[in-house]
Design an enzyme around this catalytic site. Structure first.
Site, PDB file in Angstrom:
ATOM      1  N   GLU A  25       0.768  -1.227  -0.034  1.00  0.00           N
ATOM      2  CA  GLU A  25       0.124  -0.037   0.044  1.00  0.00           C
ATOM      3  C   GLU A  25       0.885   1.302  -0.094  1.00  0.00           C
ATOM      4  OE1 GLU A  25      -2.778   0.173   3.263  1.00  0.00           O
ATOM      5  OE2 GLU A  25      -3.769   1.698   2.358  1.00  0.00           O
ATOM      6  N   ASN A 172     -12.543  -1.324  -0.722  1.00  0.00           N
ATOM      7  CA  ASN A 172     -11.680  -1.699   0.472  1.00  0.00           C
ATOM      8  C   ASN A 172     -12.408  -1.506   1.678  1.00  0.00           C
ATOM      9  OD1 ASN A 172      -8.914  -3.016   1.962  1.00  0.00           O
ATOM     10  ND2 ASN A 172      -9.255  -0.631   2.376  1.00  0.00           N
ATOM     11  N   GLU A 173     -12.523  -2.339   2.487  1.00  0.00           N
ATOM     12  CA  GLU A 173     -13.199  -2.131   3.783  1.00  0.00           C
ATOM     13  C   GLU A 173     -14.415  -0.964   3.561  1.00  0.00           C
ATOM     14  OE1 GLU A 173      -9.855  -1.440   6.754  1.00  0.00           O
ATOM     15  OE2 GLU A 173      -9.326  -3.588   6.394  1.00  0.00           O
ATOM     16  N   TYR A 239      -6.584  -9.181  11.415  1.00  0.00           N
ATOM     17  CA  TYR A 239      -5.317  -8.733  12.167  1.00  0.00           C
ATOM     18  C   TYR A 239      -5.317  -9.314  13.368  1.00  0.00           C
ATOM     19  CZ  TYR A 239      -4.288  -5.629   8.158  1.00  0.00           C
ATOM     20  OH  TYR A 239      -4.057  -5.073   7.092  1.00  0.00           O
ATOM     21  N   GLU A 296      -5.856  -9.212   3.566  1.00  0.00           N
ATOM     22  CA  GLU A 296      -5.209  -8.492   4.483  1.00  0.00           C
ATOM     23  C   GLU A 296      -4.956  -9.492   5.686  1.00  0.00           C
ATOM     24  OE1 GLU A 296      -5.819  -4.321   5.415  1.00  0.00           O
ATOM     25  OE2 GLU A 296      -6.262  -4.009   3.315  1.00  0.00           O
ATOM     26  N   GLN A 345       1.952  -6.094   5.584  1.00  0.00           N
ATOM     27  CA  GLN A 345       2.337  -5.819   4.121  1.00  0.00           C
ATOM     28  C   GLN A 345       3.722  -6.117   3.719  1.00  0.00           C
ATOM     29  OE1 GLN A 345       1.156  -1.865   3.230  1.00  0.00           O
ATOM     30  NE2 GLN A 345      -0.816  -1.820   4.112  1.00  0.00           N
TER      31      GLN A 345
HETATM   32  O1  AHR Z   1      -2.896  -2.585   6.307  1.00  0.00           O
HETATM   33  C1  AHR Z   1      -3.322  -1.497   7.053  1.00  0.00           C
HETATM   34  C2  AHR Z   1      -4.686  -0.880   6.881  1.00  0.00           C
HETATM   35  O2  AHR Z   1      -5.440  -1.985   7.359  1.00  0.00           O
HETATM   36  C3  AHR Z   1      -5.257  -1.069   5.509  1.00  0.00           C
HETATM   37  O3  AHR Z   1      -5.128   0.131   4.731  1.00  0.00           O
HETATM   38  C4  AHR Z   1      -6.840  -1.144   5.579  1.00  0.00           C
HETATM   39  O4  AHR Z   1      -7.474  -1.718   4.670  1.00  0.00           O
HETATM   40  C5  AHR Z   1      -6.795  -2.166   7.149  1.00  0.00           C
HETATM   41  O5  AHR Z   1      -7.679  -1.561   7.965  1.00  0.00           O
END
Ligand code: AHR
Length: 492
Positions: A25, A172-173, A239, A296, A345
């Site tokens: 990103e 995205n999101e 995450y 992600e 990432q």
């Molecule tokens: O990876 C960092 C961020 O985490 C990304 O931009 C977003 O899609 C997610 O919340």
């Protein structure tokens, strides 16, 4: 003692190589300094792409790379990043760190990077602040072979032939930074946007809808209900955050055993999350046509002291290697539904496989897991069954001590990846191998203290080594994994 049973005669799903994918990103030092230094840099590069980084990524056979975000994707206007660099718009990256974005890395540069690495591009379009026309024209710009305003513009910008673009994400999101939409609203928007993503010539777009945030099963249900026939894939973001909340995610390097196990415990929730989302998808798509695209995933800690909080720069230890090892085993186990995953990432951001500092570069423990696990790319998952002790001090937060996957590649060779998640105890493993006459075995291992990491002063503290501790037995294999380690075992 852990017992692993593998049935070499029972092939299950194909493990898509794209499970070993990555995400980059416009965030912190991922793109600028990480992947791209510009043609005039003193750092060795080809067309501006760091040669050391490209080489390292080729060595782990990166199959697919997602770009330009993330939250950045829903603020990105692709036309700002094409044409002569001197006249590209300069702006502030309002989402990440408030720094200057000069758009010198745009569509042409991303696709050049993918060409050098040898991976498929996965482009994420802008729904939150973009338009249907803008997204549609991006696809036309990249893939149309003929006379059209966008194809002409591409040629004018120096790329005569169209590119092949397969993977395209529609927002995205969108439940959060991508527009704070409700699922039914986004589902309708998704249907509208994807209508105008044309397949030009023989280029066929694999359309990926924005999926849920972690365990938001309601989002998945609504998206499947309203939009399933219009998508090829649906994303999932999850995450691993070990701290008590997002304001205290705790340090990447300074942690005790309690935090170590909590991290692994939280990472293992991926299994339940994928299982439950898959069950919803099965009701709408029993043929499993639609892929679950975990685009992600990874660990998220406090940033390194003294660094820009908006850059999400964190170190990477053996704890992260264990998170990667167990998560990739989870994806392998669900490869009937999980068709792609992209760790967040690639360089210098969150659970990065590579860190850079000026001209220096290091490979993180997570990189080495991707190296050990590349054997599973496009192999067939084998039926297996695991009986393992638990590891961890807190009863509610224990994890299975052993995590494992087994696959058979196109040459009939068996690959086993096995991780001992205990921070302190070795793990003896008896592995029964049915339906296979093993003649030869070889192995590599990554092992270290739970907080061991590579630094720019000592970049090779953690790296794989040959492992000669695996012996062939009458029933299969026998080996003992040291504490906090992962091995790749090849059986011929
Ligand atoms: O990876 C960092 C961020 O985490 C990304 O931009 C977003 O899609 C997610 O919340």
């Amino acid at each position: 003692m852990a017992k692993l049973y593998i049935n070499a005669a029972a092939k299950k799903s194909r493990i898509s190589r794209n499970i070993y994918g990555h995400f980059s990103e416009h965030l912190g030092r991922c793109i600028y300094n990480g992947l791209y230094v510009g043609e005039d840099s003193a750092i060795p590069n080809v067309n501006g792409m760091r040669s050391d980084v490209v080489e390292a990524l080729k060595n782990i056979r990166v199959p697919v790379l997602r770009w330009p975000g993330g939250c950045f994707a829903d603020e990105y206007h692709w036309k700002d990043g094409v044409g002569p660099k001197a006249s590209r718009k300069k702006m502030i990256n309002t989402h990440w760190g408030g720094v200057l974005e000069d758009n010198s890395f745009g569509t042409h540069e991303f696709l050049e990077f993918c060409r050098q690495v040898g991976c498929e591009p996965y482009i994420n379009g802008n729904v939150g602040s973009g338009t249907v026309q803008e997204m549609s024209e991006w696809v036309e710009y990249m893939t149309f072979d003929g006379v059209s305003p966008m194809a002409d513009l591409r040629k004018q910008n120096g790329h005569e032939a169209p590119w092949k673009i397969k993977y395209f994400g529609v927002g995205n999101e969108n439940w959060g930074c991508g527009g704070n939409m409700r699922p039914s609203y986004y589902a309708d928007e998704y249907r509208r946007y994807q209508t105008y993503l044309r397949n030009y010539g023989d280029n066929k777009i694999y359309r990926i809808a924005c999926g849920p945030n972690g365990a938001d099963y309601g989002w998945m249900e609504t998206l499947m209900d309203i939009a399933a026939p219009f998508m090829d894939g649906i994303s999932l973001h999850y995450y691993t955050v070990p701290g008590p909340d997002w304001n205290n995610k705790t340090s990447a390097t300074d942690f005790n055993e309690e935090l170590y196990y909590r991290t692994l415990f939280n990472a293992r929730k991926m299994d339940e999350i994928v299982t439950r989302h898959s069950a919803i998808m099965d009701r709408y798509d029993p043929e499993k046509r639609i892929g679950l695209i975990v685009d992600e995933w990874g660990t998220w800690y406090d940033v390194e002291p003294g660094t820009n909080p908006g850059f999400l720069y964190q170190q990477n230890t053996m704890r992260d290697a264990m998170v990667a090892a167990l998560t990739l085993n989870v994806f392998n186990a669900h490869s009937d539904r999980v068709r792609m995953a992209n760790i967040a990432q690639m360089v210098n951001v969150l659970q990065a496989v590579i860190l850079t500092e000026g001209e220096k570069m290091l490979l993180t423990p997570t990189y080495h897991i991707f190296d050990l696990y590349q054997c599973h790319q496009d192999a067939d998952l084998l039926e297996s069954c695991l009986d393992t002790p638990k590891a961890g001090a807190l009863p509610g937060e224990q994890v299975p001590q052993l995590s494992a996957s087994a696959s058979m590649d196109q040459n009939g060779v068996i690959h086993i990846t096995a991780a001992n998640l205990s921070a302190s105890e070795p793990c003896p493993v008896e592995c029964a191998l049915d339906g296979f006459a093993a003649r030869k075995v070889s192995a590599r291992i990554l092992a270290g203290r739970m907080d061991a990491c590579n630094t720019f002063d000592a970049p090779e503290t953690v790296k794989p080594a040959p492992f000669d501790g695996v012996s062939l037995t009458e029933k299969g294999l026998s080996f003992t994994l040291p504490a906090c380690s992962a091995a790749e075992i090849t059986v011929e």
